[in-house]
Design a protein around this motif. Structure first.
Motif, PDB file in Angstrom:
ATOM      1  N   GLY A  32      47.032  28.365  47.295  1.00 57.71           N
ATOM      2  CA  GLY A  32      47.025  29.674  47.952  1.00 57.71           C
ATOM      3  C   GLY A  32      46.610  30.788  47.015  1.00 57.71           C
ATOM      4  N   VAL A  33      47.123  30.755  45.795  1.00 55.21           N
ATOM      5  CA  VAL A  33      46.768  31.786  44.813  1.00 55.21           C
ATOM      6  C   VAL A  33      45.305  31.651  44.408  1.00 55.21           C
ATOM      7  CG1 VAL A  33      47.276  32.634  42.484  1.00 55.21           C
ATOM      8  CG2 VAL A  33      49.135  32.011  44.004  1.00 55.21           C
ATOM      9  N   LEU A  34      44.809  30.423  44.341  1.00 52.53           N
ATOM     10  CA  LEU A  34      43.399  30.212  44.020  1.00 52.53           C
ATOM     11  C   LEU A  34      42.505  30.824  45.100  1.00 52.53           C
ATOM     12  CD1 LEU A  34      41.303  28.863  42.160  1.00 52.53           C
ATOM     13  CD2 LEU A  34      41.545  26.817  43.552  1.00 52.53           C
ATOM     14  N   GLY A  35      42.863  30.643  46.353  1.00 48.53           N
ATOM     15  CA  GLY A  35      42.099  31.260  47.436  1.00 48.53           C
ATOM     16  C   GLY A  35      42.134  32.769  47.386  1.00 48.53           C
ATOM     17  N   PHE A  36      43.283  33.318  47.024  1.00 40.84           N
ATOM     18  CA  PHE A  36      43.426  34.769  46.867  1.00 40.84           C
ATOM     19  C   PHE A  36      42.506  35.274  45.759  1.00 40.84           C
ATOM     20  CE2 PHE A  36      45.814  38.438  45.155  1.00 40.84           C
ATOM     21  CZ  PHE A  36      45.900  39.206  46.297  1.00 40.84           C
ATOM     22  N   GLY A  37      42.455  34.556  44.653  1.00 43.37           N
ATOM     23  CA  GLY A  37      41.587  34.953  43.547  1.00 43.37           C
ATOM     24  C   GLY A  37      40.120  34.845  43.901  1.00 43.37           C
ATOM     25  N   LEU A  38      39.759  33.776  44.594  1.00 42.88           N
ATOM     26  CA  LEU A  38      38.360  33.616  44.996  1.00 42.88           C
ATOM     27  C   LEU A  38      37.926  34.694  45.988  1.00 42.88           C
ATOM     28  CD1 LEU A  38      38.120  29.733  45.337  1.00 42.88           C
ATOM     29  CD2 LEU A  38      37.189  31.180  43.525  1.00 42.88           C
ATOM     30  N   ALA A  39      38.843  35.102  46.852  1.00 44.04           N
ATOM     31  CA  ALA A  39      38.521  36.188  47.785  1.00 44.04           C
ATOM     32  C   ALA A  39      38.265  37.488  47.026  1.00 44.04           C
ATOM     33  CB  ALA A  39      39.665  36.375  48.781  1.00 44.04           C
ATOM     34  N   HIS A  40      39.036  37.740  45.970  1.00 49.21           N
ATOM     35  CA  HIS A  40      38.802  38.932  45.160  1.00 49.21           C
ATOM     36  C   HIS A  40      37.448  38.873  44.459  1.00 49.21           C
ATOM     37  CE1 HIS A  40      42.901  40.286  45.730  1.00 49.21           C
ATOM     38  NE2 HIS A  40      42.557  41.406  45.138  1.00 49.21           N
ATOM     39  N   ILE A  41      37.084  37.692  43.988  1.00 53.31           N
ATOM     40  CA  ILE A  41      35.783  37.552  43.327  1.00 53.31           C
ATOM     41  C   ILE A  41      34.654  37.842  44.313  1.00 53.31           C
ATOM     42  CG2 ILE A  41      34.201  35.894  42.265  1.00 53.31           C
ATOM     43  CD1 ILE A  41      36.666  34.556  41.029  1.00 53.31           C
ATOM     44  N   VAL A  42      34.747  37.294  45.504  1.00 52.49           N
ATOM     45  CA  VAL A  42      33.689  37.501  46.502  1.00 52.49           C
ATOM     46  C   VAL A  42      33.606  38.963  46.916  1.00 52.49           C
ATOM     47  CG1 VAL A  42      33.030  36.972  48.884  1.00 52.49           C
ATOM     48  CG2 VAL A  42      33.733  35.137  47.353  1.00 52.49           C
ATOM     49  N   LEU A  43      34.741  39.574  47.211  1.00 54.47           N
ATOM     50  CA  LEU A  43      34.715  40.974  47.649  1.00 54.47           C
ATOM     51  C   LEU A  43      34.275  41.918  46.528  1.00 54.47           C
ATOM     52  CD1 LEU A  43      37.938  41.028  49.833  1.00 54.47           C
ATOM     53  CD2 LEU A  43      35.557  40.997  50.591  1.00 54.47           C
ATOM     54  N   GLY A  44      34.691  41.626  45.301  1.00 60.39           N
ATOM     55  CA  GLY A  44      34.238  42.450  44.173  1.00 60.39           C
ATOM     56  C   GLY A  44      32.751  42.296  43.929  1.00 60.39           C
ATOM     57  N   ALA A  45      32.231  41.089  44.085  1.00 61.59           N
ATOM     58  CA  ALA A  45      30.792  40.871  43.905  1.00 61.59           C
ATOM     59  C   ALA A  45      29.988  41.577  44.990  1.00 61.59           C
ATOM     60  CB  ALA A  45      30.495  39.380  43.912  1.00 61.59           C
ATOM     61  N   ILE A  46      30.519  41.596  46.195  1.00 57.27           N
ATOM     62  CA  ILE A  46      29.841  42.330  47.273  1.00 57.27           C
ATOM     63  C   ILE A  46      29.767  43.814  46.935  1.00 57.27           C
ATOM     64  CG2 ILE A  46      30.087  43.092  49.675  1.00 57.27           C
ATOM     65  CD1 ILE A  46      31.131  40.275  50.305  1.00 57.27           C
ATOM     66  N   ASP A  47      30.854  44.371  46.404  1.00 56.76           N
ATOM     67  CA  ASP A  47      30.841  45.773  45.981  1.00 56.76           C
ATOM     68  C   ASP A  47      29.850  46.012  44.847  1.00 56.76           C
ATOM     69  OD1 ASP A  47      32.501  47.001  47.756  1.00 56.76           O
ATOM     70  OD2 ASP A  47      34.269  46.996  46.459  1.00 56.76           O
ATOM     71  N   LEU A  48      29.797  45.082  43.901  1.00 54.17           N
ATOM     72  CA  LEU A  48      28.880  45.256  42.772  1.00 54.17           C
ATOM     73  C   LEU A  48      27.433  45.234  43.227  1.00 54.17           C
ATOM     74  CD1 LEU A  48      30.524  43.054  39.993  1.00 54.17           C
ATOM     75  CD2 LEU A  48      30.126  45.509  39.904  1.00 54.17           C
ATOM     76  N   VAL A  49      27.092  44.349  44.133  1.00 52.51           N
ATOM     77  CA  VAL A  49      25.706  44.218  44.589  1.00 52.51           C
ATOM     78  C   VAL A  49      25.358  45.311  45.601  1.00 52.51           C
ATOM     79  CG1 VAL A  49      24.114  42.709  45.843  1.00 52.51           C
ATOM     80  CG2 VAL A  49      25.633  41.769  44.102  1.00 52.51           C
ATOM     81  N   GLY A  50      26.296  45.638  46.457  1.00 54.05           N
ATOM     82  CA  GLY A  50      26.010  46.575  47.540  1.00 54.05           C
ATOM     83  C   GLY A  50      25.928  48.027  47.123  1.00 54.05           C
ATOM     84  N   ARG A  51      26.501  48.381  46.012  1.00 53.50           N
ATOM     85  CA  ARG A  51      26.540  49.806  45.588  1.00 53.50           C
ATOM     86  C   ARG A  51      25.583  50.065  44.437  1.00 53.50           C
ATOM     87  NH1 ARG A  51      31.379  52.656  47.873  1.00 53.50           N
ATOM     88  NH2 ARG A  51      32.378  50.983  49.021  1.00 53.50           N
TER      89      ARG A  51
END
Length: 52
Positions: A32-51
């Motif tokens: 569960g914690v691994l999924g939480f961390g992976l979700a943060h990586i994906v959402l942070g990468a979207i912010d990095l690329v999108g902005r």
């Protein structure tokens, strides 16, 4: 500092620590914690690329 960098780094740290716990008796919690961390990586990468 670029937006999205903090969630990406935080997700990387959380995912690495959860991956180290996958072999322990807390496998379900680590998954569960691994999924939480992976979700943060994906959402942070979207912010990095999108902005750009």
């Amino acid at each position: 500092m670029r937006e999205g960098l903090i969630p990406t780094v935080l997700g990387t740290v959380v995912s690495a620590s959860a991956a180290s716990l996958l072999g322990s008796r807390y496998k379900l919690a680590a998954t569960g914690v691994l999924g939480f961390g992976l979700a943060h990586i994906v959402l942070g990468a979207i912010d990095l690329v999108g902005r750009r």
